[in-house]
Enzyme design. Sequence first.
Site, PDB file in Angstrom:
ATOM      1  CG  ASP A 139     -20.485 -13.234   0.327  1.00  0.00           C
ATOM      2  OD1 ASP A 139     -20.803 -13.758   1.409  1.00  0.00           O
ATOM      3  OD2 ASP A 139     -20.097 -13.869  -0.665  1.00  0.00           O
ATOM      4  CE  LYS A 140     -16.783  -4.017   2.580  1.00  0.00           C
ATOM      5  NZ  LYS A 140     -15.398  -3.755   3.046  1.00  0.00           N
TER       6      LYS A 140
END
Length: 327
Positions: A139-140
Site C-alpha cells: 500500500d502507498k
Amino acid sequence: MEKRQIIEITAQADYPRLDSFLAGERPELSRSRIHKLIAGGLVTFGGRVLRPSRKVARGETFRVELPEPEPSSALPEELALDVLYEDEDIIAIAKPRGLVVHPSPGHPSGTVVNALLHRVGDLSGIGGVLRPGIVHRLDKDTSGVLLVAKNDAAHRSLQEKFKSREMEKVYLAVVLGNLSGEGVIDAPIGRHPADRKKMAVNAPRSRSALTRWKALIPLKGATLLEVVIETGRTHQIRVHLASTGHPVVGDPLYGGVKRAKGIADYEARRRLSSEKMQALHAWKLSFRHPSDGREITLTAPLPSELAALIRALGGEGWPLEDPKEAR
C-alpha cells in the site's frame, strides 16, 4: 507474427465468475488485463470463447493466450531508491511510506516503477505491458521490502513462490490496545459491500486469508506486533487486525485513528489520536532465488518516524538493529 505465451489453468474449486477465478490464480495479471484477454477471445474452454461472468466449476481447465506485452506508458524518472539487494534477475528496495508502487490515474508519475525504469532500463513484461516488473505490492502508506523482477523468467518463478506460500513475509505493526502472546486470524476477505474503497472479513465473494501475529512489546495504549501473512489479500493485515478490535495505528480507513480516543493515558491518547503515519512496515522477506535457489532474507530498516513512535509510547531500545544485506 505476434508471439503469444499459452498457459493452462485448472480450477481447484468452484468460482462464481471466470474473471474472479483468473484474478485469484494469476495475481500478476490486473483486472483490466484479464477483461481485455476475455473480450479478445484469448480465454477459452474446449475451444469456446467465454464471458467474464461465466461460472467456473472445479476441475475445469482454461486456455489463456498472453500476447506480447504492450509498450509501457510509464516514463523513467531519476528518483532516489534505497536498494537492499540487486543482481541480474531481481532488485529489492526499502519502499518509504507515501511512495506509490506503480502509475495509476491518480499517480501518473513519481512511482517506484518510474524510478526503476531509470535505474534498470527494462523490467519484466509479464504484467501486460513492458517493464512493470512488480512481483507484489505494498500500500502507498506501508513501508518496507518490495521485490521486483528484471525478467520474465524471474517474474514467473517469484509469482509461483508467492502463490504456493514459499515466501515468508514478516511485518511489524503498532496496533491500538493491549495484546499479549500470539494468535491466528483465519477469516476470508472480500470487497466491502457498502464502501468500495474498503475490504471486509466475511464479505460477499470473500477469499480465504490467514494472518499470524505475535506480541513483541507492550506500549502505552498500544502493542508492537510481529505479523506473518500466509496469503496476500488486499489490505489483509489492516482488515484482519481491525476485525479483532486492534486496528493499525494511524490507519484512517479501518479505525486506527478514531478508536485511539478511548485510551486512558493522556499523552498516549494525544499522540495516537493525532498520528498521521500508518504504523505498518514490511520488515522481512525470505525466499529462494529464482535462478540458483539459494535462500535470501532481506530486511528493511525500521523507518525513523515509526521508531520514534514506538519510543514515544514507551518502547525503549528500539529500533531493532536493521541489517540491510541479504544473507
